[in-house]
Design a protein around this motif. Sequence first.
Motif, mmCIF file in Angstrom:
data_model
loop_
_atom_site.group_PDB
_atom_site.id
_atom_site.type_symbol
_atom_site.label_atom_id
_atom_site.label_comp_id
_atom_site.label_asym_id
_atom_site.label_seq_id
_atom_site.Cartn_x
_atom_site.Cartn_y
_atom_site.Cartn_z
ATOM 1 N N ILE A 318 -8.231 4.414 -4.435
ATOM 2 C CA ILE A 318 -7.124 5.336 -4.707
ATOM 3 C C ILE A 318 -6.241 5.388 -3.459
ATOM 4 C CG2 ILE A 318 -6.494 7.686 -5.384
ATOM 5 C CD1 ILE A 318 -9.411 7.932 -6.484
ATOM 6 N N ARG A 319 -6.693 6.084 -2.434
ATOM 7 C CA ARG A 319 -5.983 6.095 -1.146
ATOM 8 C C ARG A 319 -6.207 4.767 -0.437
ATOM 9 N NH1 ARG A 319 -2.524 8.156 0.686
ATOM 10 N NH2 ARG A 319 -3.133 9.427 2.469
ATOM 11 N N PRO A 320 -5.218 4.287 0.346
ATOM 12 C CA PRO A 320 -5.386 3.011 1.054
ATOM 13 C C PRO A 320 -6.536 3.073 2.063
ATOM 14 C CG PRO A 320 -3.086 3.736 1.048
ATOM 15 C CD PRO A 320 -3.894 4.895 0.556
ATOM 16 N N PRO A 321 -6.958 1.938 2.576
ATOM 17 C CA PRO A 321 -8.059 1.934 3.545
ATOM 18 C C PRO A 321 -7.765 2.803 4.763
ATOM 19 C CG PRO A 321 -7.613 -0.295 2.781
ATOM 20 C CD PRO A 321 -6.523 0.571 2.228
ATOM 21 N N GLY A 345 -7.131 -2.233 12.020
ATOM 22 C CA GLY A 345 -6.136 -2.592 11.013
ATOM 23 C C GLY A 345 -6.610 -2.822 9.601
ATOM 24 N N GLY A 346 -7.898 -2.611 9.304
ATOM 25 C CA GLY A 346 -8.317 -2.847 7.925
ATOM 26 C C GLY A 346 -9.816 -2.761 7.730
ATOM 27 N N VAL A 347 -10.270 -3.261 6.585
ATOM 28 C CA VAL A 347 -11.687 -3.177 6.200
ATOM 29 C C VAL A 347 -12.112 -4.479 5.524
ATOM 30 C CG1 VAL A 347 -11.619 -0.670 5.861
ATOM 31 C CG2 VAL A 347 -11.145 -2.184 3.927
ATOM 32 N N HIS A 348 -13.409 -4.727 5.547
ATOM 33 C CA HIS A 348 -13.967 -5.834 4.788
ATOM 34 C C HIS A 348 -14.322 -5.379 3.372
ATOM 35 C CE1 HIS A 348 -14.997 -7.550 8.868
ATOM 36 N NE2 HIS A 348 -14.497 -8.611 8.261
ATOM 37 N N VAL A 349 -14.179 -6.298 2.440
ATOM 38 C CA VAL A 349 -14.692 -6.093 1.083
ATOM 39 C C VAL A 349 -15.394 -7.373 0.655
ATOM 40 C CG1 VAL A 349 -12.839 -4.487 0.457
ATOM 41 C CG2 VAL A 349 -12.593 -6.914 -0.104
ATOM 42 N N VAL A 350 -16.321 -7.243 -0.285
ATOM 43 C CA VAL A 350 -16.890 -8.430 -0.915
ATOM 44 C C VAL A 350 -16.465 -8.396 -2.376
ATOM 45 C CG1 VAL A 350 -19.120 -7.331 -1.425
ATOM 46 C CG2 VAL A 350 -18.959 -9.815 -1.332
ATOM 47 N N MET A 351 -15.833 -9.479 -2.804
ATOM 48 C CA MET A 351 -15.365 -9.567 -4.177
ATOM 49 C C MET A 351 -16.551 -9.862 -5.097
ATOM 50 S SD MET A 351 -12.286 -8.964 -3.345
ATOM 51 C CE MET A 351 -11.395 -9.154 -4.899
ATOM 52 N N PHE A 358 -10.721 -9.565 4.150
ATOM 53 C CA PHE A 358 -10.329 -8.469 5.042
ATOM 54 C C PHE A 358 -9.048 -7.874 4.485
ATOM 55 C CE2 PHE A 358 -8.509 -6.490 8.860
ATOM 56 C CZ PHE A 358 -9.614 -5.776 9.321
ATOM 57 N N ILE A 359 -9.102 -6.608 4.081
ATOM 58 C CA ILE A 359 -7.970 -5.908 3.480
ATOM 59 C C ILE A 359 -7.298 -5.058 4.545
ATOM 60 C CG2 ILE A 359 -7.220 -4.336 1.673
ATOM 61 C CD1 ILE A 359 -8.421 -6.849 0.540
ATOM 62 N N THR A 360 -5.995 -5.233 4.725
ATOM 63 C CA THR A 360 -5.283 -4.467 5.748
ATOM 64 C C THR A 360 -4.963 -3.058 5.264
ATOM 65 O OG1 THR A 360 -3.091 -5.204 5.020
ATOM 66 C CG2 THR A 360 -4.239 -6.595 6.616
ATOM 67 N N ASP A 361 -4.782 -2.149 6.211
ATOM 68 C CA ASP A 361 -4.440 -0.768 5.886
ATOM 69 C C ASP A 361 -3.110 -0.655 5.149
ATOM 70 O OD1 ASP A 361 -6.735 -0.092 7.240
ATOM 71 O OD2 ASP A 361 -5.715 0.583 9.059
ATOM 72 N N SER A 362 -2.261 -1.650 5.323
ATOM 73 C CA SER A 362 -0.911 -1.589 4.753
ATOM 74 C C SER A 362 -0.826 -2.208 3.358
ATOM 75 C CB SER A 362 0.081 -2.305 5.680
ATOM 76 O OG SER A 362 -0.297 -3.661 5.876
ATOM 77 N N ILE A 363 -1.962 -2.481 2.716
ATOM 78 C CA ILE A 363 -1.937 -3.074 1.385
ATOM 79 C C ILE A 363 -1.122 -2.199 0.430
ATOM 80 C CG2 ILE A 363 -4.096 -1.957 0.686
ATOM 81 C CD1 ILE A 363 -4.735 -4.506 -0.935
ATOM 82 N N GLU A 364 -0.413 -2.823 -0.464
ATOM 83 C CA GLU A 364 0.434 -2.098 -1.415
ATOM 84 C C GLU A 364 -0.444 -1.225 -2.301
ATOM 85 O OE1 GLU A 364 2.282 -0.871 -4.789
ATOM 86 O OE2 GLU A 364 1.105 -2.691 -5.091
ATOM 87 N N SER A 365 -0.153 0.081 -2.338
ATOM 88 C CA SER A 365 -1.036 1.028 -3.032
ATOM 89 C C SER A 365 -0.297 1.896 -4.047
ATOM 90 C CB SER A 365 -1.765 1.917 -2.014
ATOM 91 O OG SER A 365 -0.838 2.570 -1.165
ATOM 92 N N GLY A 366 0.803 1.421 -4.575
ATOM 93 C CA GLY A 366 1.451 2.062 -5.712
ATOM 94 C C GLY A 366 1.975 3.452 -5.436
ATOM 95 N N ASN A 367 1.971 4.267 -6.464
ATOM 96 C CA ASN A 367 2.498 5.630 -6.392
ATOM 97 C C ASN A 367 1.362 6.595 -6.093
ATOM 98 O OD1 ASN A 367 3.720 8.095 -6.697
ATOM 99 N ND2 ASN A 367 4.717 7.614 -8.636
ATOM 100 N N GLN A 368 1.287 7.062 -4.857
ATOM 101 C CA GLN A 368 0.199 7.929 -4.432
ATOM 102 C C GLN A 368 0.352 9.369 -4.918
ATOM 103 O OE1 GLN A 368 -2.717 7.115 -2.053
ATOM 104 N NE2 GLN A 368 -2.248 5.369 -3.366
ATOM 105 N N SER A 369 1.409 9.652 -5.639
ATOM 106 C CA SER A 369 1.606 10.985 -6.209
ATOM 107 C C SER A 369 1.128 11.084 -7.650
ATOM 108 C CB SER A 369 3.093 11.378 -6.140
ATOM 109 O OG SER A 369 3.527 11.466 -4.800
#
Length: 408
Positions: A318-321, A345-351, A358-369
Amino acid sequence: MIQQNSRRAGFTLVELLVVIAIIGVLVGLLLPAVQAAREAARRMSCSNNFKQLGLAMHNYHAAYNKLPLLGTGTHPPTGTNTWSGLTNSSNMRLSALVGMLPFMEQQALWQQISNPLLLRTDGSTTNNPGGTVPWPAMGPTPQNIQYPPWATEVAAFRCPSDPGKGLPALGRTNYVSCTGDSAINNRDGYLNVRAGTQVPYVASTGTANTASASMRGAFVMRKQTGFRDILDGTANTIAMGEIATDLGDKDVRTIGGRLAGNNNTAPFFNDPLYCRNTVPGIDPERPMFWGVPTNGSADGRGFRWADAVPLFGQCTTIRPPNKELCGMSGSDRNLSATMSSRHQGGVHVVMADGAVKFITDSIESGNQSVGNVRSGQTGVRAPGAPSPYGLWGALGTRASREVLTDGF
């Protein structure tokens, strides 16, 4: 006759001080590079740990044709609350990591858990259970510090960049299961463990519908999933994410703030930015720390590797990393719990296909409202709708039919 100079060659005090100053400057220039190299090595080790977890997940699926169950374990003799601490049952509170142990060279620990165990952490032979009466197979609920497996720190579950250690945590973990892009009812999940005296427990229609609509990730609390359920593609779906463990410093990423109204009514259902915008809440002068009292000292992120409840065993998209936790306590059924790390600057994920990203904190996260997807809603919040949280939300859902056109 040649006269020899009796003075002995050497450095003057000024020359020596100049050399020392130059060495100091060079060390000062080199130190950040050394620190960066060390962090790069730690980050690589963390990635390797996650790769091993991805392999264990796939080996488990190859053996059983399903993913390890989030919210596994044994039923108590009679119905009880999900958050109840028990010594005669694990109350179906165990994380997916427990089932993965035999597939990641932790057979000895698995043997202790899967069989009755006559041991206590304090070594007592008089206090029961574990003294003269064994702990049950699959153990007690995960907050029992006297049950040795739950207090065991598994190196493969720890990120080397995370310095957290010791009490009030039990065995810490930096790796948890992804349950998707909604924070609703993630503690109780698909199976209602408070159904009176029925064993096995039966979910009410409302509980099952709520869980089916909101838990849209690769893992669903107390509901078996497999790769065949991941219709968006295993390469496009996050299976597990990285979290930072709490250090007792009021970090907004690792413990919840005590905000008015932030309870099981969960205002963040309708406003994911609730905890960010509530005043007083986050310290405006230190925006990574709470300016209000936080949850209890035992309610830190990552404090129990064996616990499946949202705070300890789950993450959401929901909220970015590296944004704030939003929820009530360690036993809360609703928790907006994004991923976090001590990396820059980010976090690891396993698909779900086993690849580590490695997913950056600035990944596009849509409408947070926009509020969370949930049963009974329409439009962008309707069950089955594409995630309102952009690429980040889409990576967390298993079957919302999003097409990912950009790399990440």
